[in-house]
Design a protein around this motif. Structure first.
Motif, mmCIF file in Angstrom:
data_model
loop_
_atom_site.group_PDB
_atom_site.id
_atom_site.type_symbol
_atom_site.label_atom_id
_atom_site.label_comp_id
_atom_site.label_asym_id
_atom_site.label_seq_id
_atom_site.Cartn_x
_atom_site.Cartn_y
_atom_site.Cartn_z
ATOM 1 N N THR A 1 -18.436 -46.058 -4.218
ATOM 2 C CA THR A 1 -19.752 -45.532 -4.558
ATOM 3 C C THR A 1 -20.162 -44.509 -3.506
ATOM 4 N N PRO A 2 -20.503 -43.293 -3.920
ATOM 5 C CA PRO A 2 -20.859 -42.271 -2.930
ATOM 6 C C PRO A 2 -22.185 -42.592 -2.240
ATOM 7 N N LEU A 3 -22.377 -41.978 -1.095
ATOM 8 C CA LEU A 3 -23.621 -42.173 -0.359
ATOM 9 C C LEU A 3 -24.787 -41.563 -1.118
ATOM 10 N N GLN A 4 -25.936 -42.235 -1.037
ATOM 11 C CA GLN A 4 -27.144 -41.658 -1.613
ATOM 12 C C GLN A 4 -27.578 -40.473 -0.748
ATOM 13 N N ASP A 5 -28.314 -39.552 -1.359
ATOM 14 C CA ASP A 5 -28.696 -38.323 -0.670
ATOM 15 C C ASP A 5 -29.399 -38.585 0.655
ATOM 16 N N ARG A 6 -30.303 -39.585 0.674
ATOM 17 C CA ARG A 6 -31.096 -39.841 1.879
ATOM 18 C C ARG A 6 -30.207 -40.260 3.034
ATOM 19 N N SER A 7 -29.290 -41.204 2.761
ATOM 20 C CA SER A 7 -28.391 -41.684 3.814
ATOM 21 C C SER A 7 -27.462 -40.586 4.282
ATOM 22 N N ALA A 8 -26.895 -39.834 3.341
ATOM 23 C CA ALA A 8 -25.963 -38.765 3.692
ATOM 24 C C ALA A 8 -26.652 -37.697 4.519
ATOM 25 N N GLU A 9 -27.873 -37.347 4.127
ATOM 26 C CA GLU A 9 -28.624 -36.325 4.858
ATOM 27 C C GLU A 9 -28.957 -36.804 6.262
ATOM 28 N N TRP A 10 -29.380 -38.064 6.374
ATOM 29 C CA TRP A 10 -29.746 -38.597 7.688
ATOM 30 C C TRP A 10 -28.527 -38.653 8.605
ATOM 31 N N LEU A 11 -27.403 -39.182 8.101
ATOM 32 C CA LEU A 11 -26.186 -39.276 8.918
ATOM 33 C C LEU A 11 -25.677 -37.897 9.317
ATOM 34 N N GLY A 12 -25.865 -36.931 8.428
ATOM 35 C CA GLY A 12 -25.370 -35.590 8.692
ATOM 36 C C GLY A 12 -26.048 -34.897 9.855
ATOM 37 N N ALA A 13 -27.167 -35.449 10.315
ATOM 38 C CA ALA A 13 -27.897 -34.834 11.425
ATOM 39 C C ALA A 13 -27.324 -35.218 12.786
ATOM 40 N N SER A 36 -17.080 -44.917 6.222
ATOM 41 C CA SER A 36 -16.145 -43.793 6.162
ATOM 42 C C SER A 36 -16.781 -42.480 6.609
ATOM 43 N N HIS A 37 -18.081 -42.484 6.877
ATOM 44 C CA HIS A 37 -18.762 -41.247 7.281
ATOM 45 C C HIS A 37 -18.403 -40.901 8.719
ATOM 46 N N PRO A 38 -18.072 -39.650 8.997
ATOM 47 C CA PRO A 38 -17.623 -39.283 10.346
ATOM 48 C C PRO A 38 -18.659 -39.489 11.445
ATOM 49 N N THR A 75 -10.095 -51.183 8.120
ATOM 50 C CA THR A 75 -9.436 -50.056 7.447
ATOM 51 C C THR A 75 -10.226 -48.749 7.574
ATOM 52 N N THR A 76 -11.269 -48.758 8.423
ATOM 53 C CA THR A 76 -12.022 -47.536 8.715
ATOM 54 C C THR A 76 -12.091 -47.359 10.226
ATOM 55 N N ASP A 77 -12.684 -46.259 10.682
ATOM 56 C CA ASP A 77 -12.610 -45.888 12.094
ATOM 57 C C ASP A 77 -13.665 -46.493 13.024
ATOM 58 N N PRO A 78 -14.899 -46.763 12.586
ATOM 59 C CA PRO A 78 -15.913 -47.243 13.531
ATOM 60 C C PRO A 78 -15.478 -48.507 14.277
ATOM 61 N N GLN A 79 -15.820 -48.545 15.566
ATOM 62 C CA GLN A 79 -15.506 -49.724 16.372
ATOM 63 C C GLN A 79 -16.384 -50.897 15.945
ATOM 64 N N ILE A 80 -15.907 -52.119 16.155
ATOM 65 C CA ILE A 80 -16.504 -53.295 15.521
ATOM 66 C C ILE A 80 -17.165 -54.210 16.558
ATOM 67 N N VAL A 81 -18.440 -54.520 16.311
ATOM 68 C CA VAL A 81 -19.184 -55.494 17.111
ATOM 69 C C VAL A 81 -19.622 -56.612 16.172
ATOM 70 N N LEU A 82 -19.383 -57.854 16.567
ATOM 71 C CA LEU A 82 -19.575 -58.998 15.674
ATOM 72 C C LEU A 82 -20.705 -59.905 16.131
ATOM 73 N N LEU A 83 -21.515 -60.317 15.172
ATOM 74 C CA LEU A 83 -22.655 -61.187 15.463
ATOM 75 C C LEU A 83 -22.697 -62.300 14.416
ATOM 76 N N PRO A 84 -21.741 -63.246 14.479
ATOM 77 C CA PRO A 84 -21.660 -64.297 13.456
ATOM 78 C C PRO A 84 -22.671 -65.411 13.671
ATOM 79 N N GLU A 85 -23.031 -66.078 12.584
ATOM 80 C CA GLU A 85 -23.924 -67.233 12.674
ATOM 81 C C GLU A 85 -23.346 -68.439 11.939
#
Length: 447
Positions: free
Chosen positions: A238-250, A329-331, A350-360
């Motif tokens: 599912t592609p990113l919604q315009d608001r999220s894509a625009e915000w991340l793009g900044a 997947s967003h750069p 399977t994606t690039d962002p580094q992972i921080v875990l907060l399990p409960e």
């Protein structure tokens, strides 16, 4: 008996939670892609939310179930995301009360194989009709081992010394012995299903959880089938919604923290606010997708005092659904703060962002230990013995993976990259599905 070249008819009956239904549907898509027919049992209201994920409408048929009312369950409840976790034992009663609908459908449809998880009675029902059954788990395999693993010393035969609970976490195991339905505990529900089915299957791969899966198979005397991670191709996301894509793009490459805790997790307000304050403390831009805490109607009502004014445009808190795989997947996204849900584990590996875990929850803790302590591909936020975390510890964990000078962060990043390379390599996932189909035929040939 099905001939080896024949196409199969497979019925899917997952637990009424999107964290279970979605992986079952991903597997259904893979099987349908190979020409097999799928009947997918699910609550009526869930159909509209999952329809867009059905990639093979001519082969995958949704069979909606009427979820019966249960005393204490809010009217209209059909999935685990409709209620707090404290009420899911009542949803389990509702699941069990669909048995007559399942029996009628199986009798009419006569599939070759039934895949299920929480419905502990389904394997016996299938057997009575001459249908093979498979317990298909979509949670961390270590969470299902039928043995009391307590601290850092694992019992004889258990193949991991790290994917275990710590002493102060043992209290969490009490929940699996509480009623989860009528006359059955959470643990009995799963051990019964695994004991009565014809085979046990896991949404995992030999490279990551093979020894634990083999251990469980030996315990139950069952064949074990692995489907691999079963993730959709990036082109189908599912592609990113315009608001999220625009915000991340900044923001610059790898600079944004993305925090998401799934469709079910509801925090208490103190920890909800501590989480946001921890994100603020990093000084980095962040996008948090969280359900409102128990004490508030909306996420806006629960924000810490002065929070919006302090973070301004570098912090976005969203209370609804987000396209998590597309965001990962967003750069611009460089860090993923996760509740350690099993689906999120595969998406993050399977994606690039580094992972921080907060399990409960218990199953999420096992997932976190697998990722952070065994694979060493993530960092788990340190908690107190009371199970609570602080904004300072959350910030420290994020800084560990985001700081290029961090020795631990560098090692985690290297390990994560190696696992990603393995998991997304050509043919890796499809080979697991092809082998799974062969195993299904082999199971039918045992008649």
């Amino acid at each position: 008996m099905a001939a080896k070249s024949s196409k199969l008819h497979i019925a899917m009956f997952p637990w009424f939670a999107f964290g279970h239904m979605i992986p079952y549907l991903h597997l259904s898509n893979q099987l349908a892609q190979r020409g097999h027919t799928i009947t997918f049992f699910l609550p009526k209201k869930a159909q509209s939310k999952l329809q867009h994920l059905n990639s093979h409408l001519h082969l995958i048929t949704f069979h909606p179930l009427t979820v019966p009312p249960v005393d204490g369950l809010p009217p209209g409840t059909e999935t685990a995301s409709d209620i707090p976790r404290s009420l899911t034992h009542l949803l389990a009663i509702a699941l069990d009360r669909t048995s007559d609908q399942i029996e009628a459908a199986l009798s009419t449809l006569n599939p070759d194989i039934l895949l299920c998880d929480f419905a502990h009675w389904a394997p016996d029902l299938a057997s009575q009709m001459g249908i093979k059954s498979i317990y298909y788990s979509v949670v961390c395999a270590a969470a299902l081992r039928n043995v009391s693993v307590s601290v850092s010393v694992a019992p004889p035969g258990y193949p991991s010394s790290t994917v275990v609970l710590r002493p102060h976490e043992l209290r969490l195991k009490e929940s699996i012995n509480k009623p989860y339905g009528e006359g059955v505990t959470f643990q009995q529900r799963h051990t019964t299903a695994m004991a009565r089915c014809d085979a046990i299957s896991f949404r995992t791969c030999q490279e990551i959880e093979g020894p634990v899966c083999d251990y469980i198979g030996i315990q139950y005397g069952k064949s074990v089938f692995l489907t691999g991670p079963v993730l959709p191709k990036p082109s189908t996301l599912t592609p990113l919604q315009d608001r999220s894509a625009e915000w991340l793009g900044a923001f610059g490459s790898g600079s944004v923290i993305f925090c998401a805790f799934g469709s079910e997790k509801i925090m208490v307000q103190d920890q909800f606010q501590e989480l946001l304050l921890g994100l603020e403390l990093t000084g980095l831009p962040f996008l948090a997708a969280l359900k409102p805490p128990l004490e508030a109607a909306t996420v806006e009502d629960a924000l810490p005092e002065g929070f919006k004014e302090r973070v301004g445009g570098r912090g976005l808190v969203h209370g609804g659904w987000v396209a998590q795989p597309a965001i990962l997947s967003h750069p611009a996204v460089g860090c993923f703060v996760s509740h350690s849900g099993y689906g999120s584990m595969w998406e993050s590996l399977t994606t690039d962002p580094q992972i921080v875990l907060l399990p409960e929850y218990v199953d999420h803790i096992f997932t976190a230990r697998l990722l952070a302590d065994e694979l060493k591909a993530a960092v788990e936020v340190e908690k107190g013995e009371n199970g609570l975390f602080s904004k300072e510890r959350l910030c420290a964990a994020i800084k560990t993976v985001m700081d290029e000078e961090s020795e631990i962060g560098s090692q985690v990043k290297k390990n994560h990259a190696q696992w990603k390379e393995t998991l997304v390599s050509p043919g890796f996932m499809s080979n697991y599905i092809d082998n799974f189909v062969e195993q299904l035929h082999g199971l039918l040939d045992q008649n």
